[in-house]
Write a protein that holds these residues in place. Sequence first.
Motif, PDB file in Angstrom:
ATOM      1  N   ASP A   1       0.836  -1.205   0.000  1.00  0.00           N
ATOM      2  CA  ASP A   1       0.000   0.000   0.000  1.00  0.00           C
ATOM      3  C   ASP A   1       0.872   1.257   0.000  1.00  0.00           C
ATOM      4  O   ASP A   1       0.507   2.285   0.544  1.00  0.00           O
ATOM      5  CB  ASP A   1      -0.958  -0.012   1.187  1.00  0.00           C
ATOM      6  CG  ASP A   1      -0.243   0.207   2.495  1.00  0.00           C
ATOM      7  OD1 ASP A   1       0.986  -0.054   2.529  1.00  0.00           O
ATOM      8  OD2 ASP A   1      -0.863   0.632   3.472  1.00  0.00           O
ATOM      9  N   ARG A   2       2.018   1.170  -0.601  1.00  0.00           N
ATOM     10  CA  ARG A   2       2.968   2.268  -0.800  1.00  0.00           C
ATOM     11  C   ARG A   2       3.610   2.728   0.508  1.00  0.00           C
ATOM     12  O   ARG A   2       4.122   3.827   0.589  1.00  0.00           O
ATOM     13  CB  ARG A   2       2.283   3.474  -1.447  1.00  0.00           C
ATOM     14  CG  ARG A   2       1.621   3.176  -2.751  1.00  0.00           C
ATOM     15  CD  ARG A   2       0.777   4.338  -3.150  1.00  0.00           C
ATOM     16  NE  ARG A   2      -0.298   4.554  -2.189  1.00  0.00           N
ATOM     17  CZ  ARG A   2      -0.921   5.704  -2.027  1.00  0.00           C
ATOM     18  NH1 ARG A   2      -0.561   6.751  -2.725  1.00  0.00           N
ATOM     19  NH2 ARG A   2      -1.896   5.812  -1.158  1.00  0.00           N
TER      20      ARG A   2
ATOM     21  N   LYS B   1       4.469   4.247  10.359  1.00  0.00           N
ATOM     22  CA  LYS B   1       4.631   3.997   8.930  1.00  0.00           C
ATOM     23  C   LYS B   1       4.493   5.274   8.144  1.00  0.00           C
ATOM     24  O   LYS B   1       3.830   6.227   8.562  1.00  0.00           O
ATOM     25  CB  LYS B   1       3.659   2.930   8.452  1.00  0.00           C
ATOM     26  CG  LYS B   1       2.247   3.377   8.186  1.00  0.00           C
ATOM     27  CD  LYS B   1       1.492   2.211   7.557  1.00  0.00           C
ATOM     28  CE  LYS B   1       0.009   2.467   7.551  1.00  0.00           C
ATOM     29  NZ  LYS B   1      -0.734   1.285   7.124  1.00  0.00           N
ATOM     30  N   VAL B   2       5.168   5.270   7.016  1.00  0.00           N
ATOM     31  CA  VAL B   2       5.105   6.420   6.145  1.00  0.00           C
ATOM     32  C   VAL B   2       4.554   5.950   4.808  1.00  0.00           C
ATOM     33  O   VAL B   2       4.979   4.937   4.275  1.00  0.00           O
ATOM     34  CB  VAL B   2       6.491   7.085   6.010  1.00  0.00           C
ATOM     35  CG1 VAL B   2       7.539   6.127   5.528  1.00  0.00           C
ATOM     36  CG2 VAL B   2       6.432   8.270   5.068  1.00  0.00           C
TER      37      VAL B   2
ATOM     38  N   ASP C   1      15.615   9.273   7.702  1.00  0.00           N
ATOM     39  CA  ASP C   1      16.026   9.143   9.089  1.00  0.00           C
ATOM     40  C   ASP C   1      14.815   8.543   9.799  1.00  0.00           C
ATOM     41  O   ASP C   1      13.734   9.113   9.743  1.00  0.00           O
ATOM     42  CB  ASP C   1      16.347  10.531   9.665  1.00  0.00           C
ATOM     43  CG  ASP C   1      16.845  10.458  11.087  1.00  0.00           C
ATOM     44  OD1 ASP C   1      16.625   9.404  11.714  1.00  0.00           O
ATOM     45  OD2 ASP C   1      17.439  11.444  11.561  1.00  0.00           O
ATOM     46  N   MET C   2      14.996   7.387  10.440  1.00  0.00           N
ATOM     47  CA  MET C   2      13.817   6.714  10.980  1.00  0.00           C
ATOM     48  C   MET C   2      13.137   7.502  12.096  1.00  0.00           C
ATOM     49  O   MET C   2      11.990   7.257  12.425  1.00  0.00           O
ATOM     50  CB  MET C   2      14.159   5.314  11.474  1.00  0.00           C
ATOM     51  CG  MET C   2      15.054   5.266  12.683  1.00  0.00           C
ATOM     52  SD  MET C   2      14.921   3.721  13.551  1.00  0.00           S
ATOM     53  CE  MET C   2      13.455   3.956  14.503  1.00  0.00           C
TER      54      MET C   2
ATOM     55  N   VAL D   1       2.331  10.376   7.217  1.00  0.00           N
ATOM     56  CA  VAL D   1       3.008   9.543   8.203  1.00  0.00           C
ATOM     57  C   VAL D   1       1.945   9.091   9.185  1.00  0.00           C
ATOM     58  O   VAL D   1       1.240   9.919   9.768  1.00  0.00           O
ATOM     59  CB  VAL D   1       4.110  10.323   8.935  1.00  0.00           C
ATOM     60  CG1 VAL D   1       4.724   9.467  10.010  1.00  0.00           C
ATOM     61  CG2 VAL D   1       5.156  10.775   7.966  1.00  0.00           C
ATOM     62  N   VAL D   2       1.778   7.791   9.305  1.00  0.00           N
ATOM     63  CA  VAL D   2       0.747   7.272  10.204  1.00  0.00           C
ATOM     64  C   VAL D   2       1.413   6.855  11.496  1.00  0.00           C
ATOM     65  O   VAL D   2       2.372   6.098  11.496  1.00  0.00           O
ATOM     66  CB  VAL D   2       0.034   6.062   9.569  1.00  0.00           C
ATOM     67  CG1 VAL D   2      -1.141   5.664  10.412  1.00  0.00           C
ATOM     68  CG2 VAL D   2      -0.378   6.377   8.162  1.00  0.00           C
ATOM     69  N   LYS D   3       0.846   7.381  12.588  1.00  0.00           N
ATOM     70  CA  LYS D   3       1.433   7.053  13.887  1.00  0.00           C
ATOM     71  C   LYS D   3       0.829   5.764  14.412  1.00  0.00           C
ATOM     72  O   LYS D   3      -0.312   5.467  14.142  1.00  0.00           O
ATOM     73  CB  LYS D   3       1.189   8.173  14.865  1.00  0.00           C
ATOM     74  CG  LYS D   3       2.197   9.288  14.671  1.00  0.00           C
ATOM     75  CD  LYS D   3       1.970  10.376  15.693  1.00  0.00           C
ATOM     76  CE  LYS D   3       2.909  11.552  15.424  1.00  0.00           C
ATOM     77  NZ  LYS D   3       2.551  12.690  16.271  1.00  0.00           N
TER      78      LYS D   3
END
Lengths: 762, 445
Positions: free
Chosen positions: B218-219, B234-235, B267-268, B443-445
């Motif tokens: 899902d990209r 996730k990004v 950068d994570m 960006v999903v937290k």
Amino acid sequence: MGKIMKKKVDKIKANKEEDIGVFTAVPEAVRYDDDVEEEDFDPQLSADEVEAEEEDDERKRNKLVQAISSMGKGRKSSRLEERSEAALIVSEFGVNSVGESGKVELSDLIPSATKKAQKQIETLKRGRRTLETPLSRQETERIHRDVAFQKVSEEVSKWKSVIKQNQRSEQLVFPLNQEPSGPKAIEHVVTGWKSQTPLEQEIFALLNANKQPIHNPVLTPAEEESIKAMSLVEAKIRRAELQKARAIQSYYESKTRRERKIKSKKYHKVHNKAKRKEFLKQFDEMVKTNPEAALEELKKLELGRMKERMSLKHQNSGKWAKSKVIMAKYDEDARKAMQQQLEINKELTQKVVTALNNDEEEEEEKEEEVLPDFANDAEQAGDSTNPWMRGKLTEEERENKEVSEMPVETVVIEEESEEEEVNEDEVLLKEFENKRQRRREAENKTDEQDEEQEDEDEEDGMAEEELSKFMSMIRGLSRKPEVEIIADNSTPLEEGLSRIQTMEDAENLQDAEMPESDVVEVVPQEEHTGIAPAKKAKKRKRNIELKQVLTKESKVVTVPLKVTTEEAEDEDLEEEIDQRGLIREAFAGDDVVSDFLKEKRNQENAGKPKSVNLTLPGWGEWGGLGLMPSRKKRKKFRVKAAPAAPRRDAKLPEVIMSEHRDKSIALHQVNSLPFPFDNHIQFESSIRCPMGRTWNSEKTVQKVTQPRVVTQLGAIIEPMGREEFKKVPQANQKAQTPTVTNQRNGQPERRHKHVQKRKKHK
Amino acid sequence: MKVKVLSRNPDDYVRETKYDIQRVPRNYDPSLHPFEVSREYTRALNATKLERVFAKPFLASLDGHRDGVNCMAKHSTSLSSLLSGSCDGELKIWNLTKRECVRTLQAHEGFVRGIVVRFCGTSFFTVGDDKTIKQWKMQCPGYGEEEEPLNTILGKTVFTGLDHHRTEGVFATCGQQVDIWDEQRSSPIRSFTWGVDSFSSVRFNPVETDLLASCASDRSIVLYDMREATPLKKVVMTMRSNTLSWNPMEAYHFTCANEDYNLYTYDMRNLEQPLLVHMDHVSAVLDIDFSPTGKEFVSASFDKTIRIFPKDGGHSREVYHTKRMQHVICVKWSADNKYILSGSDEMNIRLWKANASEKLGVVGHREKAATNYNQKLKEKFQHHPQIKRIARHRHLPKTVYHQSKEIRVMREARRRKEKNVRKHSKPGSVPVATEREKHVVTVVK
């Protein structure tokens, strides 16, 4: 069984609760509806599980008895019994509700409770709110994730210092955790070894008892202490000073030896004279400043005189002197030598007269001093007409006078030297210490001096350091300031359809047309430099205004021409005039200055960007032969060019500097300032310092050309491990980690507070 | 008459043995060595030319697979061995020094999707399209013994990727979800899902060993901590990432290979924006591997080329291709930082030099010093147009060349359009987005 036990525990709890209350009447025995679970027990006993089994039997018996007794009775009648007497055992089931209104109020149960407690109870009753529904699964997961991410990012940030250090380091050697090559220190080797055989162990026990070193076999504890006591730095300084002192001493020694070896008498004469002069000066000063010391000096002189008078040293009674006496008849030199010796004797035995020891004699001397010495002396000398001779004589006279002081000085020096020999090291060191102190004071006084001194100190290693500094600076510049933003300094590859397979191909590439961007003119970036304005100001002062100079009448310098013929002396003047006239005539039409100015103006105009006229005839107007577009239109469509950059010779009136760009050179010039550099000066200086071994010492070359990444042939490079933490200096880590944690922890807390405040307001 | 004779101390010029180096007295007076800049410039120019002339990166081609090479794995303890799995389920172990296949085994039915060597180097794991995870011994079976896996785990779904923990007996697979497995158990000890149907790759962080990241269909790129029950973050990007690779020297940096022809370094700790966009490829990037020094990485693309990027450079420093190499599916950088291995569609594995013009084999002291000096000269004069032109010239296959031109034109057109839109709309309503900002959706937290 398990069930029963559970029940018991429940009952105990219930009992305890009831104990708090004020029940007085308690039934002796309690019966349940259900016969199987019916029981009677003592809480104190039942509290102990160990006694449970004993109880078991009793209970069984009771059950049996009750079963029998209850036979034939109605169930309802047997359920409740009226309490009639107080008992210790209180059961929740023993509450008798007969005769009561029915409901039991909380306040009834606690009549002794204070008003405050009652109030609290009431509020409790009133404020019966429903509990909030728990967060949805997604929400909770999200919170979990957030917390976990914070934790992980904090953990990962610990590597920041290591990564930064690696980015900064001039050279990285992979694999990272290599053991240093070469022989190991003896201490390391020996510590790994352990005694195994009983004999060895015995020996070690003995050594241990005697406090002999085992693990660090090189040094005994006493030695270690002594090492600790003496700091390495001090020792080094001391050693360096001693070395220097010795070097200086040996230098002086060799110098004096050399001087002594010089055979030229004249040299010695001059030398001694200078010395004497120096001594006299010193002595005069001493008389003024420190008369006591001067007196001592005088005493020494006196002593020398006395010694001379006692000894036969300079009298013609020695072996050498006698031999000279024999030779004196025939040899001029021998005679002279004898004469000299006698003179020395005379001088040494003469009484020294100074201001200190005799005033009267001084007065007498004054009379003599009215006339300069050489006035008489010169006349006494043979040839008065020869000025050279005169000068010489006076000199000799003075010498003679000063000879008298000379030996005295030597005596003094001798005495001093004896003392020096005893502790010359200490004296030398003291001198150096003084020097150091002076230097320190000087340092405190002015920073500039400090800098100068440093400059002097570092002059030796200047070239090398400059290079390495510069390289590191470039590296520092190319380093990213923050990990957050990576500056992209890579340019795209110039991809084409041709291959480079030979040197010719490469050269062809070179000749190929440069891309358009490369032909952009370079504008000198003077704004960037801080030094430039100051320079300009200076230049302005220095500049000569051409117009001022050139428009003034030039002075005619009359050069006395060499006379060609003596006969034509009278015609000379006329000819001179003629020549001048001739020249004037020849260059009559030439106005060089104005020509030059004109040429310059032309050049300036040629270089100026021209405005472009974009007017098209006929658009919006009548067109045709002989019709010009209107002025308004012409004005509208004229595109004015941007003003050109100031010419380099704008302030140099006497010079024309061509702004024409030489293409052949431009091919090799950098047209824009490359990435890590701030200004062109920096870049140019980076290009200017050579790196090859033609210009640098071998060590410098090695240092400058060391590759950034070194890998070992055939070694697997493992990813970074936790050992790397240890390599980074501790202070660095400490300084960085807390800041990260603070940032991360600090914010959410603040937010919470904020939210709470808001709620209160509502 | 005294005759003075020139005399020198023989200690100054006589060698003790004939193997000693002759002492060469030097005078470093700069006035004796003029034109230093121009001389060094010429040297740099020559060095650059020679570098290009000697740039022959292709070393060998390992052929033997009967289908496209789908995945490869480096041996963890031996530099000379390489494992490769093909699309027909065959697995080959190669000896790189001899350039020959040492062992062949039919590992799976269908694709071999992933291979990973255990950290001790005695066994390796494979996953395939047949829903199995197999553990194999590294050693060849003895005479008469059959090739059999040490262990086989039958999963419920197809596995598409595999990676092993660096120090513990734990590995991770991905497919419909990301699973963490203990080597001793036949069911995953942990499995992560986050509303995604499939993952294409999963990678352990080699430095901070409990972290992993995976690319989803899902990209998105999802980060995990092995110790936590939930994923971390996730990004979501504009297009799908195929694989990613962690920097082995920098714990929090990773780079992902994206379908949109670019690679992105993140950068994570801050996924809002990639640190850098690496572009040059003209088709989807299929695989990426970091050099063990963490300074560069190599990427394999569908455009039939391999490119080497500096970790902090937006453009590649090198492009490798051959006439016969088709879509490159997998690529690895050898553990000694010297070689690059690429596996492509046309069944071959190719061995390249990581540094195209480097001389292989033992290099003498003087030669090494000379190469170091030349390298520094090239660096020093790299901005000079002539040198830059030669140093950066690369030959490209026609298709790639034209495609890159096309892409450039497209990009320019897009930029122009954006500019025009901005020009003709309310000021501030069309903000200027940098290249780095453009590719992250959320960006999903």
